[in-house]
Design an enzyme around this catalytic site. Structure first.
Site, PDB file in Angstrom:
ATOM      1  N   GLU A 305      40.547  43.683  42.931  1.00 38.79           N
ATOM      2  CA  GLU A 305      41.783  44.469  42.974  1.00 38.79           C
ATOM      3  C   GLU A 305      43.002  43.635  43.376  1.00 38.79           C
ATOM      4  O   GLU A 305      43.665  43.893  44.387  1.00 38.79           O
ATOM      5  CB  GLU A 305      41.609  45.673  43.901  1.00 38.79           C
ATOM      6  CG  GLU A 305      40.525  46.622  43.395  1.00 38.79           C
ATOM      7  CD  GLU A 305      40.329  47.849  44.268  1.00 38.79           C
ATOM      8  OE1 GLU A 305      40.927  47.921  45.362  1.00 38.79           O
ATOM      9  OE2 GLU A 305      39.566  48.746  43.856  1.00 38.79           O
ATOM     10  N   GLU A 425      33.839  48.999  39.549  1.00 39.51           N
ATOM     11  CA  GLU A 425      33.683  50.107  40.492  1.00 39.51           C
ATOM     12  C   GLU A 425      34.039  51.385  39.755  1.00 39.51           C
ATOM     13  O   GLU A 425      35.020  51.431  39.010  1.00 39.51           O
ATOM     14  CB  GLU A 425      34.624  49.967  41.700  1.00 39.51           C
ATOM     15  CG  GLU A 425      34.387  48.760  42.571  1.00 39.51           C
ATOM     16  CD  GLU A 425      35.390  48.689  43.728  1.00 39.51           C
ATOM     17  OE1 GLU A 425      36.103  49.702  43.979  1.00 39.51           O
ATOM     18  OE2 GLU A 425      35.477  47.624  44.367  1.00 39.51           O
TER      19      GLU A 425
END
Length: 699
Positions: A305, A425
Site C-alpha cells: 500500500e 488483500e
C-alpha cells in the site's frame, strides 16, 4: 492493511434425483482421535452416494464408538479420481484424489456412540467407485476399539512452480491467505497485535483448508539498525526465514514484502528522497541476498500500500512509486541465483484499482520489460457497504458494479496483456472492528460474487486475515458458514436470495412471506429443514424467482412464536453451498428514556427478536447530524452499536463529538424486519438526554 487497536482503514444442498445409483459402504473402523495417548477410539462410517451422468451427491455419517472427542478430521482417497465440488456440515478439501473433511464449529464434539453427518457434491468420469477406507485425525482406520497414539504429521504434496509462464504461476497460487497482524505488527514481537506466535502446525492447518499461497506481510522498521547500513536484526531475519521455510515445505507459494514501513517512513519520500531511498535499497539488498537461493515458489512484493505524504500530486506520486519499484527490481535481479528470474510483485499507488493508478503501474511494467512480474491491487469493496455507512446495508447492484468495474480494469490493463494479477488483500473494511458490522447474508453474497468474478477475470485472490477469520490457536474457522461460502466460490457459483431472514410477527395471524431467489447460474432444487424436504405446493411455491413460504408452513415453523430464530431452512441449488434462511419471530423493538454522557450513551432497547440494520440522525431543520454529515445514515459500530445480550444501543463519543450542543437530534433506527423506531437525543455539554417519540408527543 493497517490493523492496530483502535484504528481502521481506507449449506448444504442435496439433489433430488429422478434416476440414480445408490452405493452404500458401512465400515467398522478403529480410529485415533485428538485426545490422550491412551484414549479408546473406534468408529463406524456410513458412506452413501447418488449419482447421475458426470456428477453425484454423497452423505457420510461418522459414529464415534470410542471416548468422546472434540475436533475431527476424516480423510479418504477416491479410487477413481472423483472430485468434490461443494460440501455442507464440514469443510472438505482435496489434493488430487486425497480428500479431507474437517468439522465445523458446531459439530466438533462427538460423544461416545454419537454420530456426525456431512455431505458433498462431486464429479466423476468412467466409474464412481466408493472409497474403501477412511482415517480420522491422520490414522488409518484398522478396525476395533482400543488405545491409540498420535500419528506423525505429513506435509501436503509439493509441486514445482510452472516455468516460463507467469500467468500459470499466479493461477497456481489461487487461492491465497494472509498471515496478517503478525510479522507486520508495529512492535517488537510478532504477537504485538494479539495473535499467537506462528507455528508449523498453524501453517499446516491453513494449508489443509485448501489455500495454495500465503502472503506474509513483514514490517522491518523496528528490526534494523541505523544508517547507513540499516542492518536487519539477524534474529528477526532468521525468524522470517524459518516461517518462510515452513510455508515452502507445506507446498505454499509464498510472498514476503516491506509492509507498514510504507506509512511509517517510506511516505516521507517527497521531502526526504535520498534517506528513504537509501533505507529502502539497503533493506531489499539484504533481503535479496538472504533469499537468493530460495525456491522459485517464493516471490517478493516491493512495498505494501505505497503512499506519500505532502507530495505535489498524482504526477509526483507516480514518479516516486516508479522509482521505488524500479530500484527494487534492479536490486533483486542483480543479486543473482533464483532472484534472476524470481517472480516480483509490484503495486499500484495505495494498491488502488482506480484507472489512473492502474495506468501508472502499467507504464512501469512497460518500462521494465520483464515478463516475470506480477501486478497487485487490494479490494475491500464498495466503501459504504464495506463499512456499513450511508445506508450501505446491502450488497446491491451498486456494490456489485463497483467490484466488477475494479476487476475489469485490472484485467484489461494487465491480464489481457499476459501480466498476472494478485488481489493481495481482500475482505470488508468493517471486519477491522468485527465481522458483524455487515449483515451475514449480505456478507455471504459479497464473497460469493467476488470469488466468481475473480475467476472469470483470471485474477488470484488472497484473503486478508488478521486473526478474525481463522482461529490460530483452535485451528478452526470462527465463522464456518462464511468460509464455506468463500471456499465454494473458488470453484463454482452458489445460489442466494434477497435475504437470509423471514420475519413473522409475534402476535396476530401469520401471513405468507416471499423472497427473491438469485440462482447465479445454478438451478433451484428445493427447500429443506435439516434433512427433511419441504413440500413444494404445500409448504412453499416458486413462481419465476419468487420463493413464497405459505402461511401454513410458517405457522408450523414458528411453533410457540418465541422471539428470535424458530426455524432454519436451506434453499438448495444445483451447485455451491445452500442458502440458509432463518425464520424469525419478532415484535417492534421498544426503546426507553435515558440519561447519560457523551462518552458512551446507552439507549435501553428491547429488541424483541429483531436486529438493527442502520441509524439515521437529523436535526429539526433537516440537516444531517453526527459524523459523515453528508449522509443521514451513520456508520455502524462507529457512531452507534447494538448490544443484543445487553438490551441496549450505544451511541459513541465519536457520534456526539459531531453533534451541536443544545440541539435535539432525531434518530431513526432501521431494523431488518423493516420496522423503524424514532428516538430523540439532546446533548448539553457532556450530558445527554434521550427520550422516545411517544415521550416527545406527550410533552
Amino acid at each position: 492493511m493497517v490493523e492496530k487497536r483502535g484504528t481502521t482503514r481506507a449449506t448444504r444442498w442435496r439433489l433430488s434425483l429422478v434416476t440414480g445409483v445408490l452405493t452404500m459402504l458401512v465400515v467398522s473402523l478403529g480410529l485415533t482421535f485428538a485426545a490422550s495417548a491412551h484414549a479408546a477410539a473406534g468408529c463406524r462410517v456410513a458412506y452413501s452416494a447418488n449419482q447421475w451422468p458426470g456428477g453425484f451427491t454423497a452423505n457420510v455419517a461418522v459414529t464415534n464408538l470410542g471416548d468422546p472427542i472434540d475436533g475431527w478430521r476424516l480423510t479418504w482417497t477416491f479410487p477413481a479420481g472423483q472430485q468434490v465440488t461443494s460440501a455442507w456440515n464440514a469443510t472438505v478439501s482435496s489434493v488430487g484424489a486425497d480428500v479431507t473433511a474437517v468439522n465445523l464449529g458446531y459439530n466438533a464434539a462427538i460423544g461416545t456412540n454419537a454420530t456426525v453427518s456431512f455431505g458433498f457434491n462431486g464429479t466423476w468420469s468412467g466409474t464412481n467407485t466408493a472409497p474403501t477406507t477412511f482415517a480420522l485425525n491422520g490414522v488409518t482406520c484398522t478396525g476395533g476399539v482400543g488405545p491409540t497414539t498420535a500419528p506423525p504429521t505429513t506435509a501436503p504434496p509439493t509441486t514445482p512452480p510452472p516455468t516460463g509462464d507467469p500467468l500459470a504461476y499466479v493461477a497456481a497460487m489461487q487461492p491465497g491467505w494472509n498471515l496478517g497482524n503478525t510479522f507486520d505488527a508495529v512492535g517488537s514481537d510478532e504477537t504485538a497485535w494479539g495473535n499467537p506466535r506462528v507455528t508449523q502446525a498453524q501453517l499446516d492447518a491453513v494449508r489443509a483448508q485448501g489455500f495454495n499461497s500465503i502472503r506474509i506481510p513483514v514490517t522491518w522498521s523496528n528490526h534494523h539498525g541505523p544508517a547507513p547500513a540499516y542492518t536487519i536484526d539477524p534474529a528477526w531475519l532468521n525468524r522470517i526465514k524459518e516461517v518462510v521455510g515452513w510455508a515452502l515445505d507445506d507446498g505454499f507459494y509464498v510472498m514476503i514484502n516491506i509492509h507498514h514501513d510504507s506509512w511509517q517512513w517510506i511516505n516521507a519520500m517527497p521531502s526526504d528522497r535520498s534517506t528513504v531511498l537509501n533505507r529502502y535499497n539497503a533493506l531489499w539488498t539484504q533481503l535479496a541476498a538472504a533469499f537468493r537461493d530460495a525456491s522459485p515458489k517464493l516471490h517478493f512484493e516491493s512495498v505494501n500500500e505505497p503512499q506519500f505524504a505532502n507530495s505535489s500530486g498524482d504526477a509526483q506520486n507516480a514518479q516516486l512509486l516508479h522509482e521505488l519499484n524500479a530500484s527494487f527490481h534492479r536490486i533483486v535481479r542483480a543479486s543473482g541465483g533464483n532472484n534472476a528470474t524470481r517472480m516480483l510483485v509490484l503495486p499500484t499507488l495505495h494498491t488502488s484499482a482506480d484507472q489512473a493508478r492502474v495506468d501508472e503501474l502499467a507504464n512501469t511494467f512497460t518500462q521494465l520489460g520483464d515478463r516475470n512480474l506480477i501486478a497487485t491491487v487490494h479490494f475491500y469493496g464498495y466503501w459504504p457497504f464495506s463499512v456499513n455507512v450511508a445506508g450501505g446495508t446491502r450488497f446491491d447492484a451498486t456494490a456489485q458494479k463497483d467490484l466488477a468495474d475494479a476487476f475489469d480494469r485490472v484485467h484489461n490493463a494487465f491480464v489481457a496483456r499476459g501480466i498476472p494479477v494478485v488481489i493481495g488483500e481482500y475482505g470488508l473494511l468493517g471486519f477491522d472492528r468485527h465481522t458483524g458490522t455487515i449483515q451475514q447474508g449480505e456478507k455471504l453474497k459479497f464473497f460469493e460474487f467476488l470469488g466468481w468474478y475473480a475467476r472469470t477475470k483470471k485474477i488470484t485472490t488472497q484473503l486478508w486475515d488478521n486473526g478474525q477469520h481463522f482461529d490460530r490457536t483452535a485451528l478452526r474457522w470462527k465463522d464456518p458458514e462464511l468460509f464455506a461460502q468463500i471456499r465454494s466460490s473458488w470453484t463454482t457459483r452458489s445460489g442466494t436470495a434477497s435475504s437470509d431472514q423471514v420475519y413473522v410477527p409475534r402476535t396476530g395471524s401469520v401471513a405468507a412471506r416471499s423472497l427473491t431467489l438469485n440462482p447465479n447460474d445454478t438451478t433451484f432444487q428445493g427447500l429443506y429443514q435439516g434433512g427433511t424436504a419441504l413440500v413444494r405446493g404445500n409448504d412453499y411455491t416458486v413462481s419465476g424467482n419468487q420463493l413464497t413460504l405459505t402461511a401454513s408452513a410458517l405457522t408450523r415453523l414458528v411453533g410457540n412464536r418465541a422471539y428470535g430464530v424458530n426455524a432454519t431452512l436451506q434453499a438448495r441449488f444445483s451447485a455451491g453451498v445452500p442458502w440458509r434462511i432463518d425464520v424469525v419471530t419478532y415484535d417492534p423493538p421498544v426503546l426507553s428514556n435515558a440519561t447519560g454522557n457523551t462518552t458512551s450513551f446507552v439507549v435501553p432497547t428491547q429488541f424483541r427478536g429483531d436486529q438493527l440494520a442502520t441509524m439515521e440522525a437529523r436535526y429539526a431543520d433537516g440537516r444531517n447530524a453526527g459524523p459523515h454529515d453528508w449522509t443521514p445514515f451513520k456508520e455502524f459500530d462507529v457512531a452507534f452499536a447494538p448490544d443484543y445480550p445487553g438490551n441496549r444501543i450505544t451511541l459513541t463519543e465519536a457520534f456526539f463529538a459531531a453533534v451541536d450542543d443544545g440541539a435535539r437530534v432525531t434518530l431513526t433506527f432501521h431494523f431488518w424486519s423493516g420496522r423503524t423506531v424514532t428516538y430523540h437525543v439532546t446533548r448539553s455539554g457532556g450530558s445527554v438526554t434521550g427520550v422516545t417519540a411517544a415521550a416527545v408527543r406527550a410533552g
